[in-house]
Design an enzyme around this catalytic site. Structure first.
Site, short mmCIF file in Angstrom:
data_model
loop_
_atom_site.label_atom_id
_atom_site.label_comp_id
_atom_site.label_asym_id
_atom_site.label_seq_id
_atom_site.Cartn_x
_atom_site.Cartn_y
_atom_site.Cartn_z
CD GLN A 55 -2.73 1.15 2.52
OE1 GLN A 55 -2.59 2.04 3.34
NE2 GLN A 55 -3.58 0.15 2.68
CB CYS A 85 -4.96 7.48 5.27
SG CYS A 85 -4.36 7.78 6.95
CE LYS A 124 -10.12 1.80 2.82
NZ LYS A 124 -9.19 1.63 3.94
CG ASN A 185 -12.47 -0.73 4.93
OD1 ASN A 185 -12.14 0.42 5.17
ND2 ASN A 185 -12.11 -1.73 5.70
N GLY A 186 -15.25 -1.10 6.36
CA GLY A 186 -15.82 -0.27 7.41
C GLY A 186 -16.88 -0.97 8.21
NE ARG A 210 -12.07 0.75 12.94
CZ ARG A 210 -13.29 0.99 13.42
NH1 ARG A 210 -13.45 1.26 14.71
NH2 ARG A 210 -14.34 0.94 12.62
#
Length: 304
Positions: A55, A85, A124, A185-186, A210
């Protein structure tokens, strides 16, 4: 994730099974060419960690050529451009989600990367700085047009905290706009979360952040129960998983790189315990890995 998705955690995840693609931490495109793969905690990997996506944290198209050359030498299996990010320090560099405010610069970045590699090239993103359907659609279709192979979407805006419910329904919009695979994602911390996310978003796959640090066996559970993969049901001993993590950071990293990574991992992993804050606090105040291991051992014996 910075400080977390290094070789130690990747090996633990891989050991449980169910993961389709592993990822490195964010790698600065500018410093990457000078990093040593045998020393840098960002680049250390084992032969088991495949396929592995690297990444890149990049802010301009000029950062791309040397970074791509370095990744070819490292035998990357895929290259991911981070445009999601939300960290303030990353934003001040003009990188991460801030790139979504610079679509023409991003176009040049992706075009340059696509020109220089035949590896799978992924991106991403988030939903944007704030919700704006037209801007998001134009950004996603531009990425597809310039050669992105897979698009991962974190279902929150830059301004929205992790406490907010992820907007999986917006990933469904992205699915309608592009033909390339879209990864959601999330907010995925359980099999039920995975099922709900896929139902709402219609995504082609899942990216776990996470939740990977909290439950490294989550990939295996989802692979078995959601995707029907024939892999062994994960047998989890929390003390053994934690001890294995410590053994791996001791084996892989220089002493100065160990305790910091243990302190970053522990608050996530401690969520598996009712009184996990006690474990996290004891490790955070430890001066070294040996002291942290001893304090964690006492916690595992007493539960408090």
């Amino acid at each position: 994730m910075a400080g977390l998705t290094h070789s130690a955690l990747r090996q633990i995840i891989f050991g449980f099974g169910g993961v389709g693609l592993l990822s490195t931490e964010m790698l600065s495109a500018r410093s990457l060419p000078s990093e040593s793969p045998s020393v840098s905690p960002y680049l250390i990997r084992t032969v088991l960690e495949k396929p592995l996506s690297y990444q890149l944290l990049v802010s301009t198209a000029g950062d791309i050529p040397q970074a791509i050359d370095a990744l070819h030498k490292l035998k990357a299996d895929a290259i991911d451009l981070n445009m999601g990010c939300p960290a303030p320090a990353v934003g001040r560099m003009g990188a991460g989600v801030r790139l979504m405010e610079k679509p023409e610069e991003v176009r040049l970045m992706v075009r340059e990367a696509r020109k220089r590699t035949q590896l799978p090239l992924t991106a991403k993103i988030r939903l944007g700085i704030e919700l704006n359907e037209q801007k998001l659609k134009e950004f996603c279709t531009m990425l597809e047009d310039e050669g992105i192979d897979i698009l991962s979407v974190h279902a929150r805006t830059k301004k929205e905290s992790f406490a907010r419910r992820p907007r999986w329904e917006w990933i469904a919009k992205v699915k309608e706009w592009v033909k390339i695979p879209v990864i959601a994602n999330g907010g995925i911390f359980s099999v039920q979360d995975a099922e709900n996310c896929l139902s709402v978003s219609g995504a082609d796959g899942l990216m776990i952040g996470r939740g990977a640090a909290t439950k490294p066996w989550l990939f295996a559970e989802i692979a078995r129960e959601v995707y029907g993969c024939k892999i062994a049901e994960p047998v989890v001993s929390l003390p053994l998983v934690y001890g294995n993590f410590i053994d791996l950071i001791n084996e892989l990293f220089r002493p100065e790189h160990r305790i910091g990574r243990l302190k970053q991992f522990t608050p996530y992993f401690a969520q598996n315990y009712k009184f996990g804050h006690t474990l996290a606090t004891r490790v955070q105040s430890s001066r070294g890995v040996d002291e942290a291991r001893e304090r964690a051992g006492i916690f595992f014996e007493t539960g408090t």
